[in-house]
Design an enzyme around this catalytic site. Structure first.
Site, short mmCIF file in Angstrom:
data_model
loop_
_atom_site.label_atom_id
_atom_site.label_comp_id
_atom_site.label_asym_id
_atom_site.label_seq_id
_atom_site.Cartn_x
_atom_site.Cartn_y
_atom_site.Cartn_z
N ASP A 67 0.81 -1.21 0.00
CA ASP A 67 0.00 0.00 0.00
C ASP A 67 0.85 1.27 0.00
OD1 ASP A 67 0.94 -0.54 2.56
OD2 ASP A 67 -1.03 -0.95 3.40
N ASN A 136 -7.58 -2.69 14.12
CA ASN A 136 -8.99 -2.97 13.76
C ASN A 136 -9.10 -4.20 12.86
OD1 ASN A 136 -7.99 -2.07 11.35
ND2 ASN A 136 -9.34 -0.29 11.16
N HIS A 138 -7.25 -4.77 10.12
CA HIS A 138 -6.95 -4.57 8.69
C HIS A 138 -5.66 -5.28 8.29
CE1 HIS A 138 -4.69 -0.49 9.47
NE2 HIS A 138 -3.79 -1.45 9.31
N GLU A 143 -9.58 -1.93 5.13
CA GLU A 143 -10.24 -1.60 6.39
C GLU A 143 -11.53 -2.43 6.55
OE1 GLU A 143 -8.46 0.01 8.36
OE2 GLU A 143 -8.29 2.15 7.94
#
Ligand code: F6R
Length: 244
Positions: A67, A136, A138, A143
């Protein structure tokens, strides 16, 4: 799925570096899927040491990163392109023409996502995909969502991710709010996956990812369906699983 629990970050990094080093030695023209963030820094340091000692040769390695922030040029000191050069690429003999990251400065989202998917298709399959884990759940910047994204896409970063990443910026307002990320589908097409997790902040996400329902609300839970996943987690990250 193999789960290796280590005492701490240092041992996690050493074991992860050993697995990556073995991949590089056994298949010198491997395609490595690489991650940024705090989790892989220790492993990258050890890979650099392995190269300096003459044990590792990256001259035929290809790397494809997960990313990049949208809006940060490759020379910005918080861009993932900069991170990879600082922590690995500048210190080993990988050829820069064999190094790929999304271009955060491309404003045409469709064009950039198609370009990056073509990079993955033409150089892949990825032999070994290294992953960190978001608090979270990811992976890459996939996400929590209502579906698993297959290919590269532009992501609106969640508040939790922006807060977690703000530690590296002067102020939270400087943290980019969008990123380009490889999709969960592309991650799952890697031949082998190595996920590393350290610290108690990762404990809840790790427990949900490995033992909760497979759901795009916890993107890392998709890994339960991959046939060759190794998890290396330190005791703090593993704590909730150990208590189950
Ligand atoms: C970074 C990436 C992210 C991180 C994750 C964990 O390329 O893909 O998924 O791996 O946010 O970050 P750290 O390691 O900083 O806790």
């Amino acid at each position: 799925m193999r789960i290796i629990v280590t005492k701490n970050y240092e041992e996690m990094s050493r074991k992860a570096a050993n697995l990556i080093a073995a991949q590089v030695m056994m298949k010198p023209d491997s395609v490595l899927g690489l991650a940024t963030g705090s989790s892989p820094i220790g492993a990258y340091k050890l890979l650099v040491e392995g190269y300096k000692k003459g044990d590792l040769d990256f001259s035929d390695i290809t790397s494809i990163n997960l990313d990049e922030y949208v809006g940060l040029p490759a020379d910005h000191n918080q861009s993932y392109a900069y991170f990879m050069r600082e922590n690995l690429f500048n210190h080993v003999n990988i050829k820069m023409e064999n190094v790929f990251l999304p271009n955060g400065m491309e404003s045409d989202e469709t064009k950039e996502c198609e370009r990056y998917d073509e990079v993955i298709r033409s150089h892949g399959p990825i032999d070994l995909q290294l992953l960190g884990l978001g608090e979270n759940g990811h992976i890459g910047f996939n996400e929590p969502d209502s579906f698993f994204a297959d290919g590269t896409h532009k992501v609106s970063l969640t508040e939790s991710t922006i807060n977690a990443n703000s530690r590296l910026f002067n102020s939270i307002d400087e943290v980019p709010t969008f990123a380009y990320s490889m999709g969960v589908g592309s991650i799952m097409r890697a031949k082998q996956i190595l996920l590393i997790a350290s610290g108690k902040k990762k404990a809840d996400a790790l427990c949900k990812a490995l033992f909760g329902p497979v759901t795009p609300e916890v993107p890392a839970s998709a890994l339960q369906f991959h046939h060759d996943v190794t998890i290396i987690a330190d005791e703090a990250a593993y704590a909730l699983i150990a208590k189950r």
